[in-house]
Design an enzyme around this catalytic site. Structure first.
Site, PDB file in Angstrom:
ATOM      1  N   LYS A   1      -4.197   3.838   2.613  1.00 23.60           N
ATOM      2  CA  LYS A   1      -5.321   3.064   2.083  1.00 23.60           C
ATOM      3  C   LYS A   1      -6.426   3.986   1.575  1.00 23.60           C
ATOM      4  CE  LYS A   1      -4.206  -0.773   5.154  1.00 23.60           C
ATOM      5  NZ  LYS A   1      -4.382  -1.263   6.546  1.00 23.60           N
TER       6      LYS A   1
ATOM      7  N   ILE B   1     -10.426  -8.547   2.736  1.00 22.34           N
ATOM      8  CA  ILE B   1     -11.737  -8.102   2.255  1.00 22.34           C
ATOM      9  C   ILE B   1     -11.670  -7.787   0.769  1.00 22.34           C
ATOM     10  CG2 ILE B   1     -13.609  -6.463   2.560  1.00 22.34           C
ATOM     11  CD1 ILE B   1     -12.510  -5.805   5.305  1.00 22.34           C
TER      12      ILE B   1
ATOM     13  N   LYS C   1       0.817  -1.224   0.000  1.00 21.81           N
ATOM     14  CA  LYS C   1       0.000   0.000   0.000  1.00 21.81           C
ATOM     15  C   LYS C   1       0.846   1.267   0.000  1.00 21.81           C
ATOM     16  CE  LYS C   1      -0.455  -0.505   4.952  1.00 21.81           C
ATOM     17  NZ  LYS C   1       0.054  -1.883   5.005  1.00 21.81           N
TER      18      LYS C   1
ATOM     19  N   GLY D   1      -6.787  -5.937   3.697  1.00 19.99           N
ATOM     20  CA  GLY D   1      -6.401  -7.346   3.797  1.00 19.99           C
ATOM     21  C   GLY D   1      -7.260  -8.297   2.992  1.00 19.99           C
TER      22      GLY D   1
END
Lengths: 441, 441
Positions: free
Chosen positions: B207, B138, B107, B136
């Site tokens: 993120k 998801i 990231k 992660g």
């Protein structure tokens, strides 16, 4: 920019109208995302003359046609939103055989004839996408078959029918009885005049079959899904659920299981007690959610609107952009993956915890008799709660009873069925008030 | 079956080890999903001799190499799990220029140099996938850029840092102070010895930049994200939040906004009060969730584990299957979509509701003075709650104060900043105890 793609829309109901409008209104944005223009060339309907809200009197009206076959034959992408088995199936097959890619929201058709359609699309080298067929706007097909492609799904628990979730939610928050909550749902347009497709779990079962097929790389049809609706759920059940820290949800469940030495999957729809702190317990109103347990990813949940014109149109358009991009850039989406071909285990292979409520005679030794019947079937008890109550007999007599709430450890469905049968034979047992499975604990 | 694909793994930490193990253990299943075998041909590490749990003494140890460049040059797919900017960037570019597809979980690199990497992949005609870089396990990258490709995202609210969510959750459930909760998180391995990347919001900001880029088809870098960590959140703030029906969460927020006639996006990370019945409020412990509001789809939420070796490996392997399938079947995944190129609006363009807590002199007329300062800035008041309290002065004197809790309607951040400055000038205001934004209401 490559030549524009011709899109044919089959059906002009609530979802179809939204898809058509968004195709026109967001044409420039869609062109940016696809890499070429996506032109809506026609909308097939049964009767062009019927007045249609948001269509009649707008430029969309000029696109209506009763000749679905001619429309399909001239299209690059066919979007099927008619619903039902025929003529949807014939038109989709015609589109595929003519080399068009297809997007559909037709869960009934996929649950019944999915494999034949997937095979036809594969043979023709075209895409068949169906994100809108399960849980409306919630991206679930793509995550399960693409994002989890390197993982192994153990279990899927879904709230996939908004009508029943609304009904159970109102029973929980307002203490309504089922028929009151269903009437309310009907008056709000959440439930049909004949609510049985929802209330009896048929809609959820079709979605369970599709979800199970995707999650376990195995062909699962509607006939493989054991189904129990919410018709027997009472306000009393809901109140007891709350007292024990649960809510009642209608769940579509697909899980990997081993029974009698055979590893397979078990697919079912039934009302279940869900612990109040489970993520699915917080899914209120007409929302849907799909909870996935995977070997590496652990617990995942996907939440959103499971029905409605605009939400469903979002899923349809997402698919449309994907299949359109494939036509522009080459490549294809995932085809049906059924390599695992796991056996579908019978309903009584499922193992769950249960909550059983009994009215028994209020005298010493009854609990011991009841516990012995459970032990006979190797059903182990997690907890017993006993309360005193009075009930009025048919003859008007007012008698004292003991009310037992028994929570079991996980046990096979078959053992529980046998236990309940044995309990009803006991003289001391006046009534088996309810038997509910516990999921997510 | 086509020739096997050669996979090079860069990095052998917690995630890398899990990816390597699953590639080997599930080789047959992965081959079924990809359409050919996927062979792990090497794992690049800095020092081959370092002992590694789950690797040393296993067949994986034979795959370790210190020559990352040679490994990259011979690979069809490169999986970068080293983290950090260099040498990850150079190796990824080398892979792309050599024609390999790339999967990364980096990231920090994407938030800093994403556009250059996406452009290189596009020019070379290879895939660059990065599902594991945000939240992660998801699936969020794929749903946002594919499932919602026909929709328009209005807002993204994410709990994307598990460490701070664990800390705030413990403060909420146990009444801990921040430093106690951080120590607990450290002892459980959820927080680093130096917790500042998490606590100060840097991880969430990276993120947020990636999520905003995807959701709004606009390039957003880390520098565009305004950032405030949870360092100033006290046990008292958390208790007040609960009293008013909220929980405090660290949110990554990206939203479409119009300010001064300009439509753009606003991207920020800060602690916020979230209503207790909002789906994000139920995200406990180290779990992550991303809540998306889209024009047609409405509200969606994606929930799961945001970190950890096994969960992150699931996302990496899902990407690996996708890029591998493209190499076997042709086609490519979505490329960077930045056509919207919306301006990134400054931090003070954000409009939110606020909760302001003040200690003021306990005498008539003070509330009127305070309200006038808000009115001066066009900040409209939704609710005021006043309670009496006693505080001990520095000189030991025990004095009566009034404690004001003011909830505003949505107001520009700039107006609130000016209001707070004006309030601190008032003689009657002893202390502006806290100012917290309210989101999701």
């Amino acid at each position: 920019m490559p030549a524009p793609l011709k899109v044919a829309l089959l059906g002009c109901g609530v979802v179809g109208t939204q898809v058509a409008r968004r195709l026109v209104e967001h044409a420039d944005e869609l062109a940016s995302r696809v890499g070429t223009r996506v032109d809506l060339v026609g909308i097939a309907v049964r009767d062009v003359a019927v007045p249609r809200e948001d269509v009649t009197g707008t430029p969309l009206a000029d696109l209506l046609t009763a000749d679905a076959e001619a429309l399909v034959d001239g299209a690059d992408v066919v979007v099927e939103l008619m619903g039902g088995i025929e003529p949807a199936r014939t038109l989709i097959l015609r589109a595929i055989q003519g080399g068009a890619s297809v997007v559909t929201a037709n869960k009934a058709l996929l649950a019944q004839d999915g494999p034949a359609l997937y095979a036809a699309a594969d043979a023709a080298g075209v895409d068949l996408y169906f994100e809108a067929a399960v849980a409306g706007a919630i991206p679930i097909v793509r995550p399960v078959r693409e994002s989890l492609a390197g993982d192994q799904v153990q279990r899927v628990l879904g709230i996939v029918n908004g009508t029943t979730n609304y009904v159970l939610d109102r029973m929980t928050t307002e203490g309504l009885e089922l028929d009151q909550a269903v009437k309310e749902a009907q008056s709000l347009g959440y439930a049909e005049a004949d609510p049985s497709a929802d209330v009896d779990g048929y809609d959820a079962a079709a979605k369970a079959a599709i979800l199970a097929s995707l999650a376990f790389h195995t062909r699962v049809s509607l006939d493989d899904v054991s189904r129990e609706g919410i018709g027997a759920v009472t306000a009393d059940d809901v109140a007891w659920a709350q007292r024990t820290g649960h809510v009642i949800k209608l769940l579509a469940i697909a899980e990997r299981n081993t029974s009698g030495g055979v590893t397979g999957i078990q697919v079912r729809v039934h009302p279940a007690l869900v612990p109040a702190d489970h993520p699915l317990a917080g899914v209120h109103g007409a929302f849907n959610a799909v909870f996935v347990e995977a070997e590496a990813a652990g617990e995942l949940m996907f939440y959103g609107r499971g029905a409605g014109g605009a939400p469903t149109s979002s899923a349809v358009l997402g698919d449309l952009v994907s299949v359109a991009r494939h036509r522009v850039l080459g490549g294809r989406g995932p085809v049906e993956s059924s390599y695992a071909a796991l056996p579908v285990l019978p309903a009584d292979a499922a193992r769950t915890k249960f909550q059983v409520r009994l009215d028994v005679a209020d005298r010493p030794g009854v609990l011991a008799q009841v516990a012995a019947r459970l032990a006979d079937q190797d059903v182990s008890i997690e907890a017993v709660r006993q309360t005193a109550a009075r009930v009025v007999e048919d003859d008007g007599a007012d008698v004292a009873v003991a009310r037992l709430l028994i929570t079991t450890h996980a046990a096979p469905e078959s053992a529980l069925t046998a236990t309940v049968a044995a309990l009803t034979q006991l003289d001391a047992v006046r009534d088996v008030v309810s038997v509910l499975r516990v999921e997510g604990a």
